[in-house]
Design a protein around this motif. Structure first.
Motif, PDB file in Angstrom:
ATOM      1  N   LEU A 115       0.815  -1.208   0.000  1.00  0.00           N
ATOM      2  CA  LEU A 115       0.000   0.000   0.000  1.00  0.00           C
ATOM      3  C   LEU A 115       0.853   1.263   0.000  1.00  0.00           C
ATOM      4  N   SER A 116       1.989   1.221   0.698  1.00  0.00           N
ATOM      5  CA  SER A 116       2.881   2.383   0.721  1.00  0.00           C
ATOM      6  C   SER A 116       3.433   2.681  -0.664  1.00  0.00           C
ATOM      7  N   GLU A 117       3.703   1.636  -1.437  1.00  0.00           N
ATOM      8  CA  GLU A 117       4.210   1.809  -2.796  1.00  0.00           C
ATOM      9  C   GLU A 117       3.135   2.378  -3.707  1.00  0.00           C
ATOM     10  N   MET A 118       1.881   2.007  -3.453  1.00  0.00           N
ATOM     11  CA  MET A 118       0.781   2.459  -4.301  1.00  0.00           C
ATOM     12  C   MET A 118       0.356   3.891  -3.978  1.00  0.00           C
ATOM     13  N   ALA A 119       0.301   4.207  -2.683  1.00  0.00           N
ATOM     14  CA  ALA A 119      -0.208   5.520  -2.260  1.00  0.00           C
ATOM     15  C   ALA A 119       0.903   6.565  -2.292  1.00  0.00           C
ATOM     16  N   THR A 120       1.353   6.905  -3.472  1.00  0.00           N
ATOM     17  CA  THR A 120       2.477   7.835  -3.628  1.00  0.00           C
ATOM     18  C   THR A 120       2.169   9.220  -3.086  1.00  0.00           C
ATOM     19  N   TYR A 121       0.899   9.592  -2.984  1.00  0.00           N
ATOM     20  CA  TYR A 121       0.497  10.906  -2.495  1.00  0.00           C
ATOM     21  C   TYR A 121       0.618  10.996  -0.968  1.00  0.00           C
ATOM     22  N   ASP A 122       0.702   9.843  -0.283  1.00  0.00           N
ATOM     23  CA  ASP A 122       0.827   9.823   1.176  1.00  0.00           C
ATOM     24  C   ASP A 122       1.381   8.461   1.605  1.00  0.00           C
ATOM     25  N   PRO A 123       2.609   8.153   1.192  1.00  0.00           N
ATOM     26  CA  PRO A 123       3.162   6.805   1.395  1.00  0.00           C
ATOM     27  C   PRO A 123       3.342   6.392   2.850  1.00  0.00           C
ATOM     28  N   ASN A 124       3.448   7.345   3.744  1.00  0.00           N
ATOM     29  CA  ASN A 124       3.628   7.021   5.165  1.00  0.00           C
ATOM     30  C   ASN A 124       2.323   7.102   5.951  1.00  0.00           C
ATOM     31  N   PHE A 125       1.223   7.285   5.236  1.00  0.00           N
ATOM     32  CA  PHE A 125      -0.106   7.341   5.848  1.00  0.00           C
ATOM     33  C   PHE A 125      -0.169   8.386   6.965  1.00  0.00           C
ATOM     34  N   GLU A 126       0.355   9.559   6.674  1.00  0.00           N
ATOM     35  CA  GLU A 126       0.326  10.641   7.660  1.00  0.00           C
ATOM     36  C   GLU A 126      -1.058  11.271   7.756  1.00  0.00           C
ATOM     37  N   TYR A 127      -1.775  11.279   6.630  1.00  0.00           N
ATOM     38  CA  TYR A 127      -3.096  11.894   6.587  1.00  0.00           C
ATOM     39  C   TYR A 127      -4.214  10.904   6.237  1.00  0.00           C
ATOM     40  N   ALA A 128      -3.899   9.896   5.453  1.00  0.00           N
ATOM     41  CA  ALA A 128      -4.914   8.990   4.915  1.00  0.00           C
ATOM     42  C   ALA A 128      -4.551   7.547   5.243  1.00  0.00           C
ATOM     43  N   SER A 129      -5.350   6.933   6.093  1.00  0.00           N
ATOM     44  CA  SER A 129      -5.088   5.558   6.533  1.00  0.00           C
ATOM     45  C   SER A 129      -5.969   4.589   5.746  1.00  0.00           C
ATOM     46  N   PRO A 130      -5.397   3.598   5.077  1.00  0.00           N
ATOM     47  CA  PRO A 130      -6.151   2.706   4.194  1.00  0.00           C
ATOM     48  C   PRO A 130      -7.356   2.031   4.853  1.00  0.00           C
ATOM     49  N   TYR A 131      -8.460   2.056   4.138  1.00  0.00           N
ATOM     50  CA  TYR A 131      -9.700   1.408   4.588  1.00  0.00           C
ATOM     51  C   TYR A 131      -9.987   0.184   3.730  1.00  0.00           C
ATOM     52  N   TYR A 132      -9.971   0.378   2.398  1.00  0.00           N
ATOM     53  CA  TYR A 132     -10.219  -0.761   1.505  1.00  0.00           C
ATOM     54  C   TYR A 132      -9.614  -0.494   0.133  1.00  0.00           C
ATOM     55  N   LEU A 133      -8.940  -1.505  -0.387  1.00  0.00           N
ATOM     56  CA  LEU A 133      -8.421  -1.467  -1.755  1.00  0.00           C
ATOM     57  C   LEU A 133      -9.281  -2.381  -2.617  1.00  0.00           C
ATOM     58  N   GLY A 134      -9.771  -1.848  -3.707  1.00  0.00           N
ATOM     59  CA  GLY A 134     -10.591  -2.642  -4.613  1.00  0.00           C
ATOM     60  C   GLY A 134     -10.228  -2.361  -6.057  1.00  0.00           C
ATOM     61  N   ALA A 135     -10.719  -3.181  -6.944  1.00  0.00           N
ATOM     62  CA  ALA A 135     -10.437  -2.998  -8.367  1.00  0.00           C
ATOM     63  C   ALA A 135     -11.552  -3.617  -9.188  1.00  0.00           C
ATOM     64  N   ALA A 136     -11.806  -3.026 -10.327  1.00  0.00           N
ATOM     65  CA  ALA A 136     -12.743  -3.618 -11.273  1.00  0.00           C
ATOM     66  C   ALA A 136     -12.043  -4.776 -11.971  1.00  0.00           C
ATOM     67  N   GLY A 137     -12.823  -5.737 -12.384  1.00  0.00           N
ATOM     68  CA  GLY A 137     -12.257  -6.881 -13.101  1.00  0.00           C
ATOM     69  C   GLY A 137     -13.191  -7.328 -14.195  1.00  0.00           C
TER      70      GLY A 137
END
Length: 350
Positions: A115-137
């Motif tokens: 998740l840190s690699e994906m969330a380049t806008y906040d890689p250390n989760f200082e402001y945004a803490s992951p809730y759910y990762l999803g994708a269309a398939g």
């Protein structure tokens, strides 16, 4: 309806809702959560209330735009919001969020390191803490097409056996992102030559087989047997097919090459009056045994907190590992106009 009109309508609606919680008496023990509709299991909320001797009040929204416009129009009283990655990055840049308390976020060590690699806008989760990762398939109706008779990649939409029975999402970032991925480009690319190639692939290879671009009704049409091949979110398909028929009907997969994904994150608003309780809630959600209850409520795959998998009791719609090669759709700023122009040409071409 044009995007500008949608925003204007949303803004008017937001103004009508301003102050939803402002008139509530603040006892210091009530957390105000602003989340997507049907995205917060009641069991998790009640357990949190009991453990922390508080109340959680929930208001919901149906889109990032609705949430953002309501806050910009002056809505007060919310503590936690759950924006997707592009809006999280915008809200961070605009100073709408406050930093999370690292001393309270003891369960960050439980988060998937990808998740840190994906969330380049906040890689250390200082402001945004992951809730759910999803994708269309991709969903294939196995009652209509023999399993194994098709390739499991995005170019399945060029397969003539699905002609007249296929649909892709009415979502430019999803469809164009898939095409860019097939061509070996970054799905967030704004390079005009690469976007032109993606448009050509969609128009000449994929669109001839499609009934339409559909972001809402494809689940029902898949369940009825009208659509044999659909691009879209698994929960839409599984939500329309009776559970006892999932195994015999649905072949859902995310191509190995990946594709667009989304990451919804828990954020504390700068205006929050209960940041300590909000930090406790975010950390609570990441307890593996708690996160498992969230996953079970929706048959979601376990990506954000891998350890939660050992506590789940229900089979997920698909394995979380299928999202390992997916990439987040990031905010492309003014370059979004390039996608809009191409999408108009794709949607309305003969």
């Amino acid at each position: 309806m044009k995007i500008a009109s949608k925003i204007a309508v949303a803004a008017v609606s937001a103004l009508a809702a301003v102050g939803l919680f402002t008139s509530c008496g603040d006892d210091g023990k009530t957390l105000y959560l602003y989340n997507w509709t049907y995205y917060t299991p009641d069991e998790v909320l009640r357990d949190f209330e009991q453990e922390f001797d508080c109340k959680v009040k929930v208001d919901s929204y149906a889109s990032n735009e609705e949430m953002y416009n309501k806050l910009k129009a002056g809505a007060k009283g919310y503590d936690i919001v759950v924006p997707s990655q592009d809006f999280a990055s915008i809200m961070i840049a605009q100073g709408m969020l406050q930093k999370l308390d690292p001393a309270k976020q003891t369960n960050n060590s439980k988060l998937n390191p990808l998740l840190s690699e994906m969330a380049t806008y906040d890689p250390n989760f200082e402001y945004a803490s992951p809730y759910y990762l999803g994708a269309a398939g991709i969903s294939v109706n196995k009652t209509k097409v023999k399993e194994g008779s098709y390739e499991k990649n995005w170019n399945i939409f060029a397969d003539r056996q699905f002609a007249g029975h296929a649909t892709m999402m009415d979502d430019m970032r999803e469809v164009i992102g898939d095409a860019l991925t097939v061509l070996g480009y970054d799905l967030n690319s704004t390079d005009e030559a690469q976007l032109a190639q993606a448009k050509d692939l969609i128009l000449t290879k994929w669109k001839p087989n499609l009934v339409k671009f559909d972001a809402e009704g494809f689940g029902k049409s898949f369940a009825s047997g009208d659509f044999w091949l659909c691009q879209g979110y698994a929960e839409v398909i599984y939500g329309e097919v009776p559970e006892e028929k999932w195994e015999e009907t649905i072949d859902f997969f995310i191509p190995e090459e990946g594709g667009p994904s989304y990451l919804d994150s828990m954020c504390i608003l700068k205006t929050s009056k209960h940041p300590e309780l909000a930090n406790e809630f975010i950390n609570y959600i990441h307890r593996p045994e708690v996160y498992a209850k969230f996953l079970d409520a929706f048959h979601f795959p376990c990506f954000v907190v891998p350890e939660a998998a050992q506590y789940t009791k229900k089979t997920p719609m698909y394995e979380a590992s299928q999202m390992n090669n997916c990439k987040l759709k990031l905010d492309v700023g003014e370059n979004l106009d390039k996608f809009s122009t191409i999408w108009e040409e794709i949607r309305f071409s003969e």
